[in-house]
Structures are given as structure tokens and as C-alpha cells.
Design a protein around this motif. Structure first.
Motif, PDB file in Angstrom:
ATOM      1  N   PRO A   7       0.814  -1.218   0.000  1.00 56.82           N
ATOM      2  CA  PRO A   7       0.000   0.000   0.000  1.00 56.82           C
ATOM      3  C   PRO A   7       0.848   1.269   0.000  1.00 56.82           C
ATOM      4  CG  PRO A   7      -0.844  -1.583   1.598  1.00 56.82           C
ATOM      5  CD  PRO A   7       0.475  -2.116   1.102  1.00 56.82           C
ATOM      6  N   GLU A   8       0.368   2.263  -0.683  1.00 54.32           N
ATOM      7  CA  GLU A   8       1.088   3.532  -0.833  1.00 54.32           C
ATOM      8  C   GLU A   8       1.448   4.153   0.517  1.00 54.32           C
ATOM      9  OE1 GLU A   8       3.219   5.939  -3.014  1.00 54.32           O
ATOM     10  OE2 GLU A   8       1.990   4.399  -3.963  1.00 54.32           O
ATOM     11  N   VAL A   9       0.546   4.066   1.483  1.00 57.31           N
ATOM     12  CA  VAL A   9       0.806   4.673   2.787  1.00 57.31           C
ATOM     13  C   VAL A   9       1.979   3.983   3.482  1.00 57.31           C
ATOM     14  CG1 VAL A   9      -0.834   3.298   4.149  1.00 57.31           C
ATOM     15  CG2 VAL A   9      -0.311   5.630   4.825  1.00 57.31           C
ATOM     16  N   ARG A  10       2.155   2.687   3.261  1.00 62.26           N
ATOM     17  CA  ARG A  10       3.287   1.975   3.861  1.00 62.26           C
ATOM     18  C   ARG A  10       4.594   2.365   3.169  1.00 62.26           C
ATOM     19  NH1 ARG A  10       0.600  -3.998   4.993  1.00 62.26           N
ATOM     20  NH2 ARG A  10      -1.176  -3.165   6.133  1.00 62.26           N
ATOM     21  N   LEU A  11       4.523   2.627   1.891  1.00 66.69           N
ATOM     22  CA  LEU A  11       5.720   3.107   1.188  1.00 66.69           C
ATOM     23  C   LEU A  11       6.078   4.511   1.655  1.00 66.69           C
ATOM     24  CD1 LEU A  11       5.014   1.773  -2.416  1.00 66.69           C
ATOM     25  CD2 LEU A  11       6.578   0.834  -0.701  1.00 66.69           C
ATOM     26  N   SER A  12       5.066   5.341   1.898  1.00 72.41           N
ATOM     27  CA  SER A  12       5.322   6.681   2.433  1.00 72.41           C
ATOM     28  C   SER A  12       5.948   6.591   3.812  1.00 72.41           C
ATOM     29  CB  SER A  12       4.027   7.492   2.505  1.00 72.41           C
ATOM     30  OG  SER A  12       3.539   7.745   1.211  1.00 72.41           O
ATOM     31  N   TYR A  13       5.470   5.668   4.627  1.00 70.65           N
ATOM     32  CA  TYR A  13       6.027   5.439   5.959  1.00 70.65           C
ATOM     33  C   TYR A  13       7.525   5.148   5.857  1.00 70.65           C
ATOM     34  CZ  TYR A  13       6.743   3.079  10.472  1.00 70.65           C
ATOM     35  OH  TYR A  13       7.201   2.705  11.705  1.00 70.65           O
ATOM     36  N   TRP A  14       7.931   4.457   4.815  1.00 70.89           N
ATOM     37  CA  TRP A  14       9.327   4.078   4.602  1.00 70.89           C
ATOM     38  C   TRP A  14      10.136   5.203   3.955  1.00 70.89           C
ATOM     39  CZ3 TRP A  14      13.296   1.333   5.788  1.00 70.89           C
ATOM     40  CH2 TRP A  14      14.300   1.011   4.860  1.00 70.89           C
ATOM     41  N   ASN A  15       9.564   5.872   2.977  1.00 69.56           N
ATOM     42  CA  ASN A  15      10.317   6.820   2.149  1.00 69.56           C
ATOM     43  C   ASN A  15      10.171   8.294   2.519  1.00 69.56           C
ATOM     44  OD1 ASN A  15      11.508   5.040   0.167  1.00 69.56           O
ATOM     45  ND2 ASN A  15       9.436   4.703  -0.593  1.00 69.56           N
ATOM     46  N   ASP A  16       9.079   8.685   3.141  1.00 68.91           N
ATOM     47  CA  ASP A  16       8.762  10.099   3.355  1.00 68.91           C
ATOM     48  C   ASP A  16       9.234  10.557   4.741  1.00 68.91           C
ATOM     49  OD1 ASP A  16       7.579  12.606   3.721  1.00 68.91           O
ATOM     50  OD2 ASP A  16       5.759  12.047   2.631  1.00 68.91           O
ATOM     51  N   PRO A  17      10.091  11.569   4.805  1.00 71.05           N
ATOM     52  CA  PRO A  17      10.576  12.059   6.105  1.00 71.05           C
ATOM     53  C   PRO A  17       9.450  12.596   6.993  1.00 71.05           C
ATOM     54  CG  PRO A  17      11.737  13.153   4.296  1.00 71.05           C
ATOM     55  CD  PRO A  17      10.700  12.270   3.689  1.00 71.05           C
ATOM     56  N   ASN A  18       8.337  13.025   6.402  1.00 71.06           N
ATOM     57  CA  ASN A  18       7.228  13.550   7.199  1.00 71.06           C
ATOM     58  C   ASN A  18       6.524  12.461   8.008  1.00 71.06           C
ATOM     59  OD1 ASN A  18       7.542  16.216   6.262  1.00 71.06           O
ATOM     60  ND2 ASN A  18       6.455  15.680   4.384  1.00 71.06           N
ATOM     61  N   TYR A  19       6.747  11.203   7.657  1.00 70.48           N
ATOM     62  CA  TYR A  19       6.120  10.092   8.360  1.00 70.48           C
ATOM     63  C   TYR A  19       6.989   9.574   9.503  1.00 70.48           C
ATOM     64  CZ  TYR A  19       2.330   9.647   5.003  1.00 70.48           C
ATOM     65  OH  TYR A  19       1.215   9.871   4.249  1.00 70.48           O
ATOM     66  N   ARG A  20       8.024  10.291   9.804  1.00 67.67           N
ATOM     67  CA  ARG A  20       8.936   9.888  10.877  1.00 67.67           C
ATOM     68  C   ARG A  20       9.246  11.086  11.753  1.00 67.67           C
ATOM     69  NH1 ARG A  20      13.862  10.347  11.897  1.00 67.67           N
ATOM     70  NH2 ARG A  20      14.764   8.953  13.414  1.00 67.67           N
ATOM     71  N   SER A  21       9.089  10.882  13.049  1.00 66.01           N
ATOM     72  CA  SER A  21       9.466  11.939  13.992  1.00 66.01           C
ATOM     73  C   SER A  21      10.694  11.456  14.744  1.00 66.01           C
ATOM     74  CB  SER A  21       8.318  12.220  14.964  1.00 66.01           C
ATOM     75  OG  SER A  21       8.043  11.068  15.732  1.00 66.01           O
ATOM     76  N   GLY A  22      11.355  12.364  15.328  1.00 64.77           N
ATOM     77  CA  GLY A  22      12.530  11.973  16.091  1.00 64.77           C
ATOM     78  C   GLY A  22      13.586  13.050  16.065  1.00 64.77           C
ATOM     79  N   ARG A  23      14.615  12.798  16.802  1.00 66.23           N
ATOM     80  CA  ARG A  23      15.699  13.762  16.940  1.00 66.23           C
ATOM     81  C   ARG A  23      16.442  13.954  15.622  1.00 66.23           C
ATOM     82  NH1 ARG A  23      20.881  12.880  18.392  1.00 66.23           N
ATOM     83  NH2 ARG A  23      20.458  10.693  18.744  1.00 66.23           N
ATOM     84  N   ILE A  24      16.657  12.852  14.916  1.00 68.32           N
ATOM     85  CA  ILE A  24      17.358  12.921  13.637  1.00 68.32           C
ATOM     86  C   ILE A  24      16.323  12.980  12.528  1.00 68.32           C
ATOM     87  CG2 ILE A  24      18.934  11.697  12.093  1.00 68.32           C
ATOM     88  CD1 ILE A  24      20.134  10.395  14.616  1.00 68.32           C
TER      89      ILE A  24
END
Length: 183
Positions: A56-73
Motif C-alpha cells: 500500500p502507498e501509505v506503507r511506502l510513504s512510511y518508509w520513504n517520506d521524512p514527514n512520516y517519521r518523527s525523532g531527533r534525527i
């Protein structure tokens, strides 16, 4: 919950049966053997899934899109591998990629009862508005406590579930932040 599993072809199911999806092994030798044995089937499985656009596209975004990841780095999940010097096919055969592969294939790693209760609370994701986010986040916190979920992993797993259910990125982030408040 199989509802969020992607449908595999017979060939893909055969490849998956050859992959050791465990994150932890009893000793270094066992882990090394799993790493070496996983390389070929993982790459073949990903090639097949990619060829038919099964993830699914949303899972690919989770992997590829920096906006789907929070954190210090800052950066995408894939970008973190690259930042650490892992590139090309080495990313997908790296032992830490197994967590991503499990998400690609099966969705969130929450118990079925938690998923069902959360889905019941959310209802139709198309009708969720910003005023619904606080009660949904509270429900996710309550489920985390009631089912004694790992408080380190639960926020991310609820984030994944929200995305798979069709909630927007900001709603998923709000639920994740809410679950992070569990003590």
C-alpha cells in the motif's frame, strides 16, 4: 489481523516461508545464519511485490517520506539506513529492515483485540474530524494500559494502524503522541 495483510501470490508465499522474520536470535551464529539465508528470498520477494505494486502507498510513504517519521534525527526511515552507510540492496537485507518488511506485509503488530477495539472507537475514518482526535488518542492510551502493551513500541504501532485505517498523517501523529504519554 489478516485484514491488513497484503495478499501474496503463491510464489511470494513460498519466498516468505524461507525468510526468518524474527528480530532476535538466541546467539550470534544463529542470527548470522538467518541474515545470510534471508538475503536472496527478501530481495526476490520485494522485487515481486514492487512489480505488482502490492505494498500500500501509505506503507511506502512510511518508509520513504521524512514527514512520516518523527525523532531527533530528521529524515525518512530509508534515509536513516543511507545515513549510516547502508545503500542499495544492502538496505533491504540488513537485519534491522525486517521490522519494515513485517509492516509492509502484515501491517501493525498489535493484538487483534486491540485493533478491533480501536477500529470500533474510530468508526468510519472518513468522518473523523480534528475534534475526534483527543477521544481517539485517549482510547488508544486506555487500550495500551488495558492490554499491557509495550509502552516503547505501542505509539509507533498505533501510528501504523491509524495510517492503515485511512486516518490522515496529522491524526496518526496525534494518536502516537497521545500513546507516548502512557506511564
Amino acid at each position: 489481523m489478516e485484514k491488513y495483510h497484503i495478499k501474496l501470490t503463491e510464489e511470494e508465499a513460498g519466498l516468505l516461508s524461507k525468510i526468518d522474520l524474527r528480530s532476535y536470535h538466541q546467539n550470534h551464529e544463529e542470527g548470522r545464519a538467518a541474515y545470510l539465508n534471508n538475503q536472496e528470498p527478501i530481495l526476490a520477494l520485494l522485487k515481486s511485490l514492487s512489480g505488482r505494486r502490492a505494498v500500500p502507498e501509505v506503507r511506502l510513504s512510511y518508509w520513504n517520506d521524512p514527514n512520516y517519521r518523527s525523532g531527533r534525527i530528521k529524515g525518512s526511515r530509508k534515509g536513516l539506513f543511507e545515513r549510516n552507510g547502508c545503500t542499495g540492496s544492502d538496505i533491504y537485507t540488513h537485519p534491522h529492515f525486517l521490522e519494515q518488511l513485517r509492516y509492509f506485509l502484515f501491517g501493525t503488530e498489535l493484538p487483534d483485540a486491540v485493533i478491533e477495539a480501536f477500529e470500533a472507537k474510530v468508526g468510519n475514518p472518513e468522518w473523523v474530524s480534528s475534534s475526534d482526535i483527543v477521544p481517539i488518542g485517549k482510547a488508544a492510551r486506555d487500550l495500551t494500559r488495558r492490554y499491557r502493551l509495550d509502552i516503547a513500541a505501542a505509539p509507533e504501532e498505533f501510528f501504523k494502524l491509524c495510517l492503515d485505517m485511512g486516518l490522515g498523517l496529522s491524526a496518526a501523529e496525534s494518536v502516537m503522541r497521545s500513546v507516548k504519554q502512557v506511564r
